[in-house]
Write a protein that holds these residues in place. Structure first.
Motif, short mmCIF file in Angstrom:
data_model
loop_
_atom_site.label_atom_id
_atom_site.label_comp_id
_atom_site.label_asym_id
_atom_site.label_seq_id
_atom_site.Cartn_x
_atom_site.Cartn_y
_atom_site.Cartn_z
N GLY A 94 0.79 -1.22 0.00
CA GLY A 94 0.00 0.00 0.00
C GLY A 94 0.82 1.28 0.00
N ARG A 95 2.14 1.15 0.05
CA ARG A 95 2.99 2.34 0.01
C ARG A 95 3.58 2.49 -1.39
N GLU A 96 4.11 3.68 -1.66
CA GLU A 96 4.74 3.92 -2.97
C GLU A 96 5.90 2.95 -3.22
N ASN A 97 6.61 2.60 -2.15
CA ASN A 97 7.79 1.73 -2.31
C ASN A 97 7.47 0.25 -2.03
N GLU A 98 6.21 -0.15 -2.24
CA GLU A 98 5.79 -1.54 -2.08
C GLU A 98 6.60 -2.44 -3.01
N GLN A 99 6.93 -3.65 -2.53
CA GLN A 99 7.69 -4.59 -3.35
C GLN A 99 7.13 -5.99 -3.21
N ASP A 100 7.17 -6.75 -4.30
CA ASP A 100 6.88 -8.18 -4.26
C ASP A 100 8.16 -8.87 -3.82
N VAL A 101 8.06 -9.69 -2.78
CA VAL A 101 9.26 -10.31 -2.25
C VAL A 101 9.05 -11.80 -2.02
N VAL A 102 10.15 -12.48 -1.89
CA VAL A 102 10.18 -13.86 -1.44
C VAL A 102 11.16 -13.85 -0.28
N GLY A 103 10.87 -14.66 0.72
CA GLY A 103 11.76 -14.61 1.87
C GLY A 103 11.74 -15.87 2.68
N PHE A 104 12.41 -15.77 3.81
CA PHE A 104 12.55 -16.89 4.73
C PHE A 104 12.30 -16.36 6.13
N LEU A 105 11.48 -17.08 6.89
CA LEU A 105 11.06 -16.64 8.21
C LEU A 105 11.23 -17.76 9.22
N ASN A 106 11.81 -17.44 10.35
CA ASN A 106 11.83 -18.34 11.49
C ASN A 106 10.77 -17.81 12.44
N ARG A 107 9.64 -18.50 12.52
CA ARG A 107 8.52 -18.02 13.34
C ARG A 107 8.86 -17.98 14.83
N LYS A 108 9.72 -18.88 15.27
CA LYS A 108 10.04 -18.95 16.69
C LYS A 108 10.74 -17.67 17.16
N ASP A 109 11.75 -17.22 16.42
CA ASP A 109 12.45 -16.00 16.86
C ASP A 109 12.07 -14.76 16.05
N ARG A 110 11.13 -14.94 15.10
CA ARG A 110 10.57 -13.84 14.30
C ARG A 110 11.59 -13.14 13.41
N ARG A 111 12.67 -13.81 13.12
CA ARG A 111 13.64 -13.24 12.18
C ARG A 111 13.23 -13.60 10.77
N PHE A 112 13.52 -12.71 9.83
CA PHE A 112 13.24 -12.98 8.43
C PHE A 112 14.30 -12.32 7.56
N VAL A 113 14.41 -12.82 6.34
CA VAL A 113 15.26 -12.24 5.31
C VAL A 113 14.42 -12.23 4.04
N ILE A 114 14.40 -11.10 3.33
CA ILE A 114 13.63 -11.04 2.09
C ILE A 114 14.49 -10.64 0.90
N PHE A 115 14.04 -11.12 -0.26
CA PHE A 115 14.69 -10.87 -1.54
C PHE A 115 13.63 -10.38 -2.51
N ASP A 116 14.03 -9.59 -3.50
CA ASP A 116 13.13 -9.20 -4.58
C ASP A 116 12.62 -10.47 -5.25
N ARG A 117 11.31 -10.58 -5.43
CA ARG A 117 10.72 -11.81 -5.98
C ARG A 117 11.18 -12.09 -7.41
N HIS A 118 11.51 -11.04 -8.16
CA HIS A 118 11.86 -11.20 -9.58
C HIS A 118 13.36 -11.37 -9.79
N THR A 119 14.17 -10.55 -9.12
CA THR A 119 15.63 -10.60 -9.32
C THR A 119 16.32 -11.54 -8.34
N LYS A 120 15.65 -11.88 -7.24
CA LYS A 120 16.19 -12.73 -6.17
C LYS A 120 17.39 -12.07 -5.47
N LYS A 121 17.41 -10.73 -5.48
CA LYS A 121 18.48 -10.00 -4.79
C LYS A 121 18.01 -9.61 -3.39
#
Length: 143
Positions: A94-121
């Motif tokens: 909903g923001r101007e800088n919204e991005q489609d991402v893919v990521g990895f989440l550890n629900r137990k400690d709530r850490r996550f890492v995300i990458f651009d869904r298209h470039t995988k960066k």
């Protein structure tokens, strides 16, 4: 120009047949504000006190070559960890800088890492606070 200078320091990892990339310039941008969420020691000021991020209040990590390399290594290990589940949320929906991402989440400690869904960066990652985690659970959105 900086991007070209550092591009040889970019690192790729493979997870379940997909290749993801950590660009050195992005690592350098994120290490101070999110490094301590991924195992880096906090930085200390001349007064001996931990230097904190002005926005979040979290301890900041020192920016140096050793920490850039350790941060990349720790992020890679996190992404490859079987406890880190693959997620496909929106980032800043909903923001101007919204991005489609893919990521990895550890629900137990709530850490996550995300990458651009298209470039995988690599984009970012941190430990979510209660409000951020609830927004993710309710709306599949990372804020």
């Amino acid at each position: 120009k900086k991007n070209q200078r550092n591009s040889h320091l970019n690192q790729q990892i493979e997870v379940n047949g997909e290749t993801f990339e950590f660009e050195r310039d992005q690592i350098e941008k994120k290490v101070s504000s999110h490094g301590t969420d991924f195992g880096l020691d906090p930085d200390y000021g001349p007064d001996g006190k931990i230097i904190r991020d002005r926005k979040t209040g979290k301890p900041r990590a020192k920016q140096n070559k050793k920490n850039y390399e350790k941060f990349t290594e720790n992020l890679s290990e996190f992404v490859k960890d079987p406890k880190s589940e693959k997620i496909e949320p929106q980032y800043r929906k909903g923001r101007e800088n919204e991005q489609d991402v893919v990521g990895f989440l550890n629900r137990k400690d709530r850490r996550f890492v995300i990458f651009d869904r298209h470039t995988k960066k690599y984009i970012t990652g941190w430990v979510m606070n209660d409000i951020q985690y609830q927004e993710f659970i309710d709306n599949n959105n990372i804020i």
